[in-house]
Design an enzyme around this catalytic site. Structure first.
Site, PDB file in Angstrom:
ATOM      1  N   LYS A  96       0.836  -1.203   0.000  1.00  0.00           N
ATOM      2  CA  LYS A  96       0.000   0.000   0.000  1.00  0.00           C
ATOM      3  C   LYS A  96       0.870   1.252   0.000  1.00  0.00           C
ATOM      4  O   LYS A  96       0.648   2.193  -0.766  1.00  0.00           O
ATOM      5  CB  LYS A  96      -0.902  -0.006   1.239  1.00  0.00           C
ATOM      6  CG  LYS A  96      -1.687   1.276   1.412  1.00  0.00           C
ATOM      7  CD  LYS A  96      -1.737   1.730   2.853  1.00  0.00           C
ATOM      8  CE  LYS A  96      -2.222   3.172   2.918  1.00  0.00           C
ATOM      9  NZ  LYS A  96      -2.223   3.719   4.265  1.00  0.00           N
ATOM     10  N   ASN A  97       1.887   1.289   0.888  1.00  0.00           N
ATOM     11  CA  ASN A  97       2.683   2.510   1.029  1.00  0.00           C
ATOM     12  C   ASN A  97       3.533   2.813  -0.199  1.00  0.00           C
ATOM     13  O   ASN A  97       3.925   3.950  -0.420  1.00  0.00           O
ATOM     14  CB  ASN A  97       3.568   2.421   2.279  1.00  0.00           C
ATOM     15  CG  ASN A  97       2.749   2.550   3.555  1.00  0.00           C
ATOM     16  OD1 ASN A  97       1.741   3.232   3.581  1.00  0.00           O
ATOM     17  ND2 ASN A  97       3.166   1.865   4.607  1.00  0.00           N
ATOM     18  N   ARG A 127      -4.269  10.449   3.255  1.00  0.00           N
ATOM     19  CA  ARG A 127      -3.009  11.043   3.715  1.00  0.00           C
ATOM     20  C   ARG A 127      -2.015  11.229   2.555  1.00  0.00           C
ATOM     21  O   ARG A 127      -1.342  12.247   2.466  1.00  0.00           O
ATOM     22  CB  ARG A 127      -2.432  10.101   4.780  1.00  0.00           C
ATOM     23  CG  ARG A 127      -1.074  10.483   5.324  1.00  0.00           C
ATOM     24  CD  ARG A 127      -1.172  11.587   6.331  1.00  0.00           C
ATOM     25  NE  ARG A 127       0.136  12.064   6.724  1.00  0.00           N
ATOM     26  CZ  ARG A 127       0.364  13.223   7.291  1.00  0.00           C
ATOM     27  NH1 ARG A 127      -0.627  14.047   7.520  1.00  0.00           N
ATOM     28  NH2 ARG A 127       1.574  13.601   7.625  1.00  0.00           N
ATOM     29  N   CYS A 139      -5.583   8.592   8.275  1.00  0.00           N
ATOM     30  CA  CYS A 139      -5.856   8.016   9.599  1.00  0.00           C
ATOM     31  C   CYS A 139      -5.544   9.008  10.698  1.00  0.00           C
ATOM     32  O   CYS A 139      -4.585   9.759  10.614  1.00  0.00           O
ATOM     33  CB  CYS A 139      -4.991   6.788   9.839  1.00  0.00           C
ATOM     34  SG  CYS A 139      -5.070   5.612   8.516  1.00  0.00           S
ATOM     35  N   GLN A 163       8.782  18.704   7.185  1.00  0.00           N
ATOM     36  CA  GLN A 163       9.986  18.211   6.496  1.00  0.00           C
ATOM     37  C   GLN A 163       9.814  18.254   4.971  1.00  0.00           C
ATOM     38  O   GLN A 163      10.761  18.526   4.243  1.00  0.00           O
ATOM     39  CB  GLN A 163      10.308  16.779   6.937  1.00  0.00           C
ATOM     40  CG  GLN A 163      10.657  16.638   8.403  1.00  0.00           C
ATOM     41  CD  GLN A 163      11.946  17.359   8.773  1.00  0.00           C
ATOM     42  OE1 GLN A 163      13.015  17.067   8.252  1.00  0.00           O
ATOM     43  NE2 GLN A 163      11.839  18.335   9.643  1.00  0.00           N
ATOM     44  N   ASP A 181       3.300  -0.051  12.097  1.00  0.00           N
ATOM     45  CA  ASP A 181       2.063  -0.607  11.533  1.00  0.00           C
ATOM     46  C   ASP A 181       1.808  -2.046  11.986  1.00  0.00           C
ATOM     47  O   ASP A 181       0.720  -2.581  11.773  1.00  0.00           O
ATOM     48  CB  ASP A 181       2.108  -0.566   9.998  1.00  0.00           C
ATOM     49  CG  ASP A 181       1.957   0.849   9.460  1.00  0.00           C
ATOM     50  OD1 ASP A 181       1.655   1.752  10.258  1.00  0.00           O
ATOM     51  OD2 ASP A 181       2.146   1.060   8.246  1.00  0.00           O
TER      52      ASP A 181
END
Length: 342
Positions: A3-4, A74, A98, A107, A286
């Site tokens: 997913k990321n 996000r 989330c 950053q 996670d």
């Protein structure tokens, strides 16, 4: 598919005045939302199968992504990096996603400014613009995954050399860098202490397959241990699962590694351990709730410390309702194992 990695690789296709074919895409709501946002910006999306998609960005325009979509995800902040990289201007609503604590994007902004962009935030929207981005030496105060990827995408076509010091090293950072390189970018050192990017004039379309999801695989691994099963989990990269494997072995489960598969076996109640979440290659935040749940069913007393997100132990009250014996103090969970839940 991870997913990321997917939520960064899909927006990255916008950097190309051409077509990308992306495979092993997870069929999840974040992905569907991102494809909707890209489509809204003029990209032509073709679903080739449940897990493969073709994105043609030849007619993509520098449009403001719809606020109601951006607010739900996000990863929408990656649109800032890609729009800056391709069009020199981005106008994106503050991201949603989330709710587990403070997740600032300072950053990211610092990185864009060091590449020569002017960034302002007003009325909940981020506006970033640059006549021309140029390579620079960027030091991240903390190894932020989002900032590392965003700066990497913005810097791909920035003339000169960009060095990102103290970057995040997660597997999906390496995957995004590999995808950008497959499109003609020149990125070296992803996954190490410094990422070096030499700006190229333009990128071209490519075909790419996303890595397997380490969190998905890790969740199955801990589920097998918690239910005393014996299961082969296929299509994984065992190297990405080392922190999880180490903890499982420590508490008495058996883990066997193969090329692209792991076997997890537990034939007895497991024992206790201390776990502290850390950036990769440490134990992933996670995987923290899954690990806490497993330890709540194991023998002895364990301590789980969350160092990444400050409100990520909210779920513990629900486990307690099922009979878990867990006390939370600050960012630590003190667990006394019980025989079973009800």
């Amino acid at each position: 598919g991870a997913k990321n990695a997917a939520v960064a690789i899909l927006p990255a296709a916008l950097l190309v005045n051409g077509t990308c074919r992306i495979e092993n895409v997870p069929d999840i709501s974040d992905v569907r939302l991102l494809l909707e946002i890209l489509s809204d910006m003029g990209a032509n999306i073709r679903r080739l199968s449940r897990n493969a998609v073709e994105i043609d960005c030849r007619h993509a325009r520098n449009a403001t992504a719809p606020i109601e979509l951006v607010r739900r995800i996000r990863a929408s902040y990656y649109l800032i990096g890609v729009q800056l990289g391709r069009f020199g201007h981005a106008h994106v609503a503050m991201p949603g996603g989330c709710n587990f604590g403070v997740r600032p994007i300072d950053q990211h902004i610092k990185g864009f400014e060091q590449l020569g962009a002017k960034v302002t935030i007003h009325h909940g929207k981020i506006d970033a613009r640059a006549e021309e981005l140029t390579g620079n030496h960027i030091y991240l105060d903390c190894p932020s995954v989002g900032a590392t990827i965003n700066i990497m995408m913005a810097a791909c076509m920035a003339p000169g050399k960009t060095i990102i010091e103290n970057p995040a090293k997660e597997p999906h950072i390496v995957d995004v860098a590999s995808f950008l390189n497959s499109m003609g970018a020149n990125i070296k050192g992803a996954g190490t202490d410094a990422i070096r990017i030499r700006g190229v004039e333009k990128l071209h379309g490519s075909e790419y397959s996303i890595i397997p999801d380490q969190i998905e695989a890790g969740t199955y691994m801990l589920a097998v241990a918690a239910t005393r099963g014996d299961v082969y989990i296929k299509n994984v990269i065992p190297k990405h699962l080392e922190a999880i494997t180490a903890k499982l072995t420590e508490i008495g489960a058996e883990v066997e590694e193969f090329d692209d598969c792991v076997r997890v076996k537990a034939d007895k109640r497991l024992s206790y351990a201390n776990v502290k979440t850390m950036p990769y290659p440490g134990f992933p935040t996670d995987m923290q709730p899954q690990m806490t749940t497993l330890l709540a069913l194991s023998e002895g007393t364990s301590i789980v410390t969350e160092t990444i997100f400050e409100t990520r132990l909210k779920y513990v009250s629900e486990l307690r309702r099922m009979g878990a014996n867990i006390a939370v103090e600050g960012n630590a969970a003190f667990i006394t194992g019980v025989e079973g839940f009800t």
